[in-house]
Motif scaffolding. Structure first.
Motif, mmCIF file in Angstrom:
data_model
loop_
_atom_site.group_PDB
_atom_site.id
_atom_site.type_symbol
_atom_site.label_atom_id
_atom_site.label_comp_id
_atom_site.label_asym_id
_atom_site.label_seq_id
_atom_site.Cartn_x
_atom_site.Cartn_y
_atom_site.Cartn_z
ATOM 1 N N VAL A 110 0.839 -1.202 0.000
ATOM 2 C CA VAL A 110 0.000 0.000 0.000
ATOM 3 C C VAL A 110 0.873 1.251 0.000
ATOM 4 C CG1 VAL A 110 -1.645 1.343 1.371
ATOM 5 C CG2 VAL A 110 -2.028 -1.081 1.005
ATOM 6 N N ALA A 111 1.897 1.279 0.835
ATOM 7 C CA ALA A 111 2.783 2.446 0.893
ATOM 8 C C ALA A 111 3.457 2.684 -0.455
ATOM 9 C CB ALA A 111 3.825 2.260 1.994
ATOM 10 N N ALA A 112 3.933 1.629 -1.088
ATOM 11 C CA ALA A 112 4.590 1.769 -2.394
ATOM 12 C C ALA A 112 3.598 2.246 -3.455
ATOM 13 C CB ALA A 112 5.218 0.434 -2.809
ATOM 14 N N ALA A 113 2.378 1.727 -3.408
ATOM 15 C CA ALA A 113 1.359 2.141 -4.375
ATOM 16 C C ALA A 113 1.047 3.624 -4.231
ATOM 17 C CB ALA A 113 0.097 1.305 -4.208
ATOM 18 N N TRP A 114 0.869 4.100 -2.994
ATOM 19 C CA TRP A 114 0.586 5.519 -2.792
ATOM 20 C C TRP A 114 1.737 6.390 -3.274
ATOM 21 C CZ3 TRP A 114 -3.806 7.646 -2.709
ATOM 22 C CH2 TRP A 114 -4.907 7.043 -2.122
ATOM 23 N N GLN A 115 2.963 5.945 -3.093
ATOM 24 C CA GLN A 115 4.108 6.714 -3.588
ATOM 25 C C GLN A 115 4.003 6.897 -5.105
ATOM 26 O OE1 GLN A 115 6.550 8.332 -1.901
ATOM 27 N NE2 GLN A 115 5.477 7.762 -0.034
ATOM 28 N N GLU A 116 3.599 5.855 -5.795
ATOM 29 C CA GLU A 116 3.436 5.951 -7.248
ATOM 30 C C GLU A 116 2.231 6.812 -7.621
ATOM 31 O OE1 GLU A 116 3.930 2.628 -9.969
ATOM 32 O OE2 GLU A 116 4.731 1.457 -8.285
ATOM 33 N N ILE A 117 1.120 6.617 -6.922
ATOM 34 C CA ILE A 117 -0.106 7.366 -7.227
ATOM 35 C C ILE A 117 0.132 8.861 -7.060
ATOM 36 C CG2 ILE A 117 -2.468 7.822 -6.431
ATOM 37 C CD1 ILE A 117 -2.580 4.725 -5.787
ATOM 38 N N TRP A 118 0.834 9.260 -6.001
ATOM 39 C CA TRP A 118 1.089 10.680 -5.757
ATOM 40 C C TRP A 118 1.882 11.320 -6.888
ATOM 41 C CZ3 TRP A 118 2.726 9.397 -0.120
ATOM 42 C CH2 TRP A 118 1.589 9.290 0.680
ATOM 43 N N GLN A 119 2.650 10.516 -7.637
ATOM 44 C CA GLN A 119 3.450 11.044 -8.739
ATOM 45 C C GLN A 119 2.680 11.101 -10.062
ATOM 46 O OE1 GLN A 119 6.419 12.330 -7.927
ATOM 47 N NE2 GLN A 119 5.866 11.675 -5.864
ATOM 48 N N MET A 120 1.502 10.499 -10.092
ATOM 49 C CA MET A 120 0.724 10.432 -11.329
ATOM 50 C C MET A 120 -0.038 11.729 -11.563
ATOM 51 S SD MET A 120 -0.710 6.535 -10.996
ATOM 52 C CE MET A 120 -1.281 6.405 -12.686
ATOM 53 N N ASP A 121 -0.301 12.016 -12.798
ATOM 54 C CA ASP A 121 -1.052 13.212 -13.176
ATOM 55 C C ASP A 121 -2.533 12.842 -13.337
ATOM 56 O OD1 ASP A 121 -1.601 15.817 -13.893
ATOM 57 O OD2 ASP A 121 -1.107 15.487 -16.002
ATOM 58 N N LEU A 122 -3.178 12.561 -12.226
ATOM 59 C CA LEU A 122 -4.597 12.216 -12.229
ATOM 60 C C LEU A 122 -5.426 13.468 -11.948
ATOM 61 C CD1 LEU A 122 -4.516 8.982 -10.017
ATOM 62 C CD2 LEU A 122 -4.967 9.083 -12.471
ATOM 63 N N PRO A 123 -6.615 13.594 -12.541
ATOM 64 C CA PRO A 123 -7.498 14.726 -12.238
ATOM 65 C C PRO A 123 -8.229 14.489 -10.907
ATOM 66 C CG PRO A 123 -8.544 13.315 -13.862
ATOM 67 C CD PRO A 123 -7.161 12.743 -13.607
ATOM 68 N N ARG A 124 -7.487 14.538 -9.817
ATOM 69 C CA ARG A 124 -8.013 14.164 -8.498
ATOM 70 C C ARG A 124 -8.993 15.193 -7.958
ATOM 71 N NH1 ARG A 124 -3.302 12.158 -4.706
ATOM 72 N NH2 ARG A 124 -5.130 11.620 -3.487
ATOM 73 N N SER A 125 -10.011 14.700 -7.266
ATOM 74 C CA SER A 125 -11.007 15.582 -6.643
ATOM 75 C C SER A 125 -10.575 16.031 -5.254
ATOM 76 C CB SER A 125 -12.357 14.871 -6.544
ATOM 77 O OG SER A 125 -12.279 13.784 -5.632
ATOM 78 N N PHE A 126 -9.728 15.257 -4.591
ATOM 79 C CA PHE A 126 -9.280 15.534 -3.224
ATOM 80 C C PHE A 126 -10.450 15.650 -2.249
ATOM 81 C CE2 PHE A 126 -5.639 16.977 -5.761
ATOM 82 C CZ PHE A 126 -4.664 16.178 -5.208
ATOM 83 N N VAL A 127 -11.491 14.840 -2.479
ATOM 84 C CA VAL A 127 -12.632 14.782 -1.565
ATOM 85 C C VAL A 127 -12.584 13.487 -0.766
ATOM 86 C CG1 VAL A 127 -15.159 14.682 -1.402
ATOM 87 C CG2 VAL A 127 -14.068 16.239 -3.034
ATOM 88 N N CYS A 128 -12.347 12.374 -1.463
ATOM 89 C CA CYS A 128 -12.311 11.077 -0.792
ATOM 90 C C CYS A 128 -11.461 10.106 -1.595
ATOM 91 C CB CYS A 128 -13.731 10.521 -0.657
ATOM 92 S SG CYS A 128 -13.801 8.868 0.081
ATOM 93 N N ASP A 129 -10.505 9.499 -0.932
ATOM 94 C CA ASP A 129 -9.751 8.360 -1.458
ATOM 95 C C ASP A 129 -9.922 7.261 -0.416
ATOM 96 O OD1 ASP A 129 -8.765 10.033 -3.500
ATOM 97 O OD2 ASP A 129 -6.940 10.480 -2.380
ATOM 98 N N PHE A 130 -9.832 6.008 -0.849
ATOM 99 C CA PHE A 130 -9.907 4.949 0.159
ATOM 100 C C PHE A 130 -9.264 3.666 -0.332
ATOM 101 C CE2 PHE A 130 -13.823 4.475 -2.244
ATOM 102 C CZ PHE A 130 -14.097 3.115 -2.268
ATOM 103 N N GLU A 131 -8.890 2.856 0.656
ATOM 104 C CA GLU A 131 -8.332 1.536 0.419
ATOM 105 C C GLU A 131 -9.369 0.521 0.875
ATOM 106 O OE1 GLU A 131 -4.247 3.555 2.007
ATOM 107 O OE2 GLU A 131 -5.351 2.145 3.276
ATOM 108 N N GLU A 132 -9.524 -0.539 0.106
ATOM 109 C CA GLU A 132 -10.450 -1.612 0.470
ATOM 110 C C GLU A 132 -9.635 -2.898 0.557
ATOM 111 O OE1 GLU A 132 -14.772 -2.514 -1.108
ATOM 112 O OE2 GLU A 132 -13.252 -3.287 -2.505
ATOM 113 N N TYR A 133 -9.458 -3.386 1.777
ATOM 114 C CA TYR A 133 -8.654 -4.583 2.037
ATOM 115 C C TYR A 133 -9.532 -5.808 1.829
ATOM 116 C CZ TYR A 133 -5.265 -1.283 3.755
ATOM 117 O OH TYR A 133 -4.371 -0.252 3.841
#
Length: 151
Positions: A110-133
């Motif tokens: 999960v930590a590694a995935a978030w590191q990659e996601i933060w570097q991506m150019d996604l049109p993020r809403s910054f309202v809600c993100d979540f992880e589903e285990y």
């Protein structure tokens, strides 16, 4: 890192939360403390109306700036008619999300995935993100990470 854009209907979750920020030196300890409370204090088992056995890590109400605070929560999805006031109720808003599927060690993957996601150019809403285990296997698990997107 591959992802799929999906549209989710609103979800209701119940659990425990804390305010933090990515720039908070205690962020990791605060979020870890949520998971300890949820599972070791028996909160998870006592929540009625769970839709499934999956746990959720929620990140709500933030502006995308590492200094800005947001609500981090450890929770589970419930049916809307089983809302109760003993624990906090959260809304995962309806909308478009980028869904990433991660496999591996529950914490490291999960930590590694978030590191990659933060570097991506996604049109993020910054309202809600979540992880589903998907299960409770610590060393070899599947986690779905949902990143809220602008409409």
């Amino acid at each position: 890192m591959d992802y799929e854009v999906i549209t989710l209907k609103e979800k209701t979750a119940v659990g425990v939360s804390v305010r933090t920020s990515n720039g908070d030196p205690d962020m990791g300890e605060k979020i870890e403390g949520l998971w300890i409370r949820l599972f070791q204090e028996g909160i998870y088992e006592s929540i009625p109306g769970k839709i499934n056995e999956k746990a959720l890590g929620l990140y709500l109400d933030y502006a995308g700036d590492e200094r800005m605070e947001y609500t981090a929560a450890a929770a589970c999805e419930i049916t809307k008619d089983s809302e109760q006031s003993e624990y906090e109720v959260f809304r995962i808003p309806e909308g478009r999300y980028a869904r990433f599927i991660v496999r591996g060690d529950m914490v490291k993957a999960v930590a590694a995935a978030w590191q990659e996601i933060w570097q991506m150019d996604l049109p993020r809403s910054f309202v809600c993100d979540f992880e589903e285990y998907q299960d409770d296997q610590m060393e070899d698990t599947e986690i779905h990470i949902y990143v809220g997107l602008k409409d």
